[in-house]
Design a protein around this motif. Structure first.
Motif, PDB file in Angstrom:
ATOM      1  N   MET A   1       0.843  -1.202   0.000  1.00  0.00           N
ATOM      2  CA  MET A   1       0.000   0.000   0.000  1.00  0.00           C
ATOM      3  C   MET A   1       0.877   1.251   0.000  1.00  0.00           C
ATOM      4  N   PRO A   2       0.670   2.193  -0.929  1.00  0.00           N
ATOM      5  CA  PRO A   2       1.459   3.421  -0.961  1.00  0.00           C
ATOM      6  C   PRO A   2       1.263   4.224   0.327  1.00  0.00           C
ATOM      7  N   ASP A   3       2.354   4.715   0.872  1.00  0.00           N
ATOM      8  CA  ASP A   3       2.301   5.456   2.128  1.00  0.00           C
ATOM      9  C   ASP A   3       2.125   6.943   1.841  1.00  0.00           C
ATOM     10  N   LEU A   4       0.903   7.324   1.551  1.00  0.00           N
ATOM     11  CA  LEU A   4       0.598   8.729   1.241  1.00  0.00           C
ATOM     12  C   LEU A   4       0.074   9.447   2.486  1.00  0.00           C
ATOM     13  N   PRO A   5       0.479  10.690   2.687  1.00  0.00           N
ATOM     14  CA  PRO A   5       0.009  11.467   3.842  1.00  0.00           C
ATOM     15  C   PRO A   5      -1.358  12.090   3.570  1.00  0.00           C
ATOM     16  N   TRP A   6      -2.404  11.316   3.706  1.00  0.00           N
ATOM     17  CA  TRP A   6      -3.738  11.776   3.330  1.00  0.00           C
ATOM     18  C   TRP A   6      -4.199  12.988   4.126  1.00  0.00           C
ATOM     19  N   ASN A   7      -3.654  13.194   5.293  1.00  0.00           N
ATOM     20  CA  ASN A   7      -4.018  14.373   6.083  1.00  0.00           C
ATOM     21  C   ASN A   7      -3.512  15.666   5.446  1.00  0.00           C
ATOM     22  N   LYS A   8      -2.624  15.537   4.454  1.00  0.00           N
ATOM     23  CA  LYS A   8      -2.075  16.708   3.768  1.00  0.00           C
ATOM     24  C   LYS A   8      -2.600  16.835   2.336  1.00  0.00           C
ATOM     25  N   ILE A   9      -3.530  15.985   1.961  1.00  0.00           N
ATOM     26  CA  ILE A   9      -4.023  15.964   0.576  1.00  0.00           C
ATOM     27  C   ILE A   9      -5.477  16.441   0.520  1.00  0.00           C
ATOM     28  N   LEU A 104     -12.779   8.956  -2.287  1.00  0.00           N
ATOM     29  CA  LEU A 104     -12.242  10.320  -2.335  1.00  0.00           C
ATOM     30  C   LEU A 104     -13.347  11.355  -2.128  1.00  0.00           C
ATOM     31  N   ARG A 105     -14.459  11.173  -2.809  1.00  0.00           N
ATOM     32  CA  ARG A 105     -15.554  12.142  -2.691  1.00  0.00           C
ATOM     33  C   ARG A 105     -16.210  12.069  -1.315  1.00  0.00           C
ATOM     34  N   THR A 215      -6.308  -0.856  -1.840  1.00  0.00           N
ATOM     35  CA  THR A 215      -5.458  -0.942  -0.649  1.00  0.00           C
ATOM     36  C   THR A 215      -5.398   0.392   0.098  1.00  0.00           C
ATOM     37  N   MET A 216      -5.850   1.480  -0.541  1.00  0.00           N
ATOM     38  CA  MET A 216      -5.770   2.807   0.066  1.00  0.00           C
ATOM     39  C   MET A 216      -7.094   3.293   0.646  1.00  0.00           C
ATOM     40  N   LEU A 217      -8.166   2.552   0.441  1.00  0.00           N
ATOM     41  CA  LEU A 217      -9.498   3.069   0.763  1.00  0.00           C
ATOM     42  C   LEU A 217      -9.672   3.412   2.235  1.00  0.00           C
ATOM     43  N   ASP A 218      -9.210   2.557   3.119  1.00  0.00           N
ATOM     44  CA  ASP A 218      -9.364   2.827   4.547  1.00  0.00           C
ATOM     45  C   ASP A 218      -8.621   4.088   4.947  1.00  0.00           C
ATOM     46  N   ALA A 219      -7.423   4.245   4.438  1.00  0.00           N
ATOM     47  CA  ALA A 219      -6.626   5.434   4.764  1.00  0.00           C
ATOM     48  C   ALA A 219      -7.302   6.701   4.250  1.00  0.00           C
ATOM     49  N   ILE A 220      -7.882   6.633   3.049  1.00  0.00           N
ATOM     50  CA  ILE A 220      -8.577   7.791   2.494  1.00  0.00           C
ATOM     51  C   ILE A 220      -9.771   8.170   3.353  1.00  0.00           C
ATOM     52  N   LYS A 221     -10.565   7.177   3.711  1.00  0.00           N
ATOM     53  CA  LYS A 221     -11.803   7.422   4.445  1.00  0.00           C
ATOM     54  C   LYS A 221     -11.544   7.846   5.889  1.00  0.00           C
ATOM     55  N   ASN A 222     -10.476   7.302   6.491  1.00  0.00           N
ATOM     56  CA  ASN A 222     -10.245   7.516   7.919  1.00  0.00           C
ATOM     57  C   ASN A 222      -9.239   8.622   8.228  1.00  0.00           C
ATOM     58  N   THR A 223      -8.716   9.277   7.172  1.00  0.00           N
ATOM     59  CA  THR A 223      -7.738  10.329   7.398  1.00  0.00           C
ATOM     60  C   THR A 223      -8.192  11.602   6.713  1.00  0.00           C
ATOM     61  N   PRO A 224      -8.904  12.456   7.400  1.00  0.00           N
ATOM     62  CA  PRO A 224      -9.379  13.694   6.790  1.00  0.00           C
ATOM     63  C   PRO A 224      -8.249  14.673   6.524  1.00  0.00           C
ATOM     64  N   PHE A 225      -8.466  15.558   5.567  1.00  0.00           N
ATOM     65  CA  PHE A 225      -7.514  16.615   5.295  1.00  0.00           C
ATOM     66  C   PHE A 225      -7.429  17.526   6.499  1.00  0.00           C
TER      67      PHE A 225
END
Length: 227
Positions: A1-9, A104-105, A215-225
């Motif tokens: 799973m790519p380690d993206l900082p979703w809180n900054k996106i 994402l939406r 693989t990124m869905l949980d991180a997207i949903k659970n990490t708000p900007f």
């Protein structure tokens, strides 16, 4: 799973062909169907047609003409959209596209399609996939007269959308285009390692890469900007 900082996106810019849609349609059309169609129109062998088309592709690769259906219609004296419709049954979304877009939406992020595809190609693919119902804004770079390979495009795109480069993620299957985005200052970049379902997964080392958005869905949903 790519380690993206979703809180900054906050904003997500997405390529279309190979990123949201299976690249197989485009690969087959440009490398097989159109050369065969051209050969038939000129009364030459399929091999001769392919050799001619490959040479023509090399001359304009990466420029707006490479993606321009009007350019190829004039160059080849063919109805390019008709030729595309002959193989339109091959247009399909990646299996992981809708889950990604919906996540994402739902997370409140702005979702923007940015494609080098000609507006007519974009319309054909929307017709078959209804991608537009899952995306906030759809942009063909033909609107600006330059492609994503160009720094001028990124300048114009930022003026159009007003995105903050530090809080923007760009996803594409083209490494040169990802590099252009990096050069402009887009902080978060993600490569797609399996753009064509009929080809093996690519080994991508220059950028973070994924072969399955799910693989990124949980991180997207659970990490708000969070800014």
């Amino acid at each position: 799973m790519p380690d993206l900082p979703w809180n900054k996106i906050k904003t997500v810019l997405l390529d279309m062909d190979g990123t949201l849609l299976d690249l197989h349609f485009d690969s087959h059309f440009w490398l097989e169907h159109l050369p065969k169609t051209y050969a038939g129109s000129k009364g030459i062998s399929e091999e001769q047609g392919k050799e001619y088309m490959m040479a023509e592709y090399r001359q304009v690769f990466g420029t707006i003409d490479w993606y321009c259906l009007d350019y190829w219609a004039d160059k080849l004296q063919l109805d390019i959209m008709q030729a595309k419709r002959e193989v339109e049954h091959l247009i399909s979304m990646r299996d992981d596209t809708i889950p990604l877009l919906d996540a994402l939406r739902e997370s409140g992020r702005e979702v923007v399609l940015v494609t080098n595809a000609h507006p007519d190609s974009l319309s054909l693919k929307i017709e078959h996939t209804a991608l537009d119902s899952h995306i906030d804004t759809l942009i063909s770079t033909h609107e600006f007269g330059v492609t994503k390979e160009s720094q001028l495009l990124w300048q114009k795109l930022q003026q159009r959308l007003g995105f903050d480069s530090e809080h923007t993620l760009f996803v594409d299957d083209s490494l040169p285009i990802l590099q252009a985005a990096k050069d402009f200052g887009i902080a978060h970049l993600l490569a797609v390692s399996n753009p064509d379902s009929q080809l093996p997964i690519k080994d991508v080392t220059q950028f973070l890469a994924t072969s399955d958005y799910r693989t990124m869905l949980d991180a997207i949903k659970n990490t708000p900007f969070a800014g």
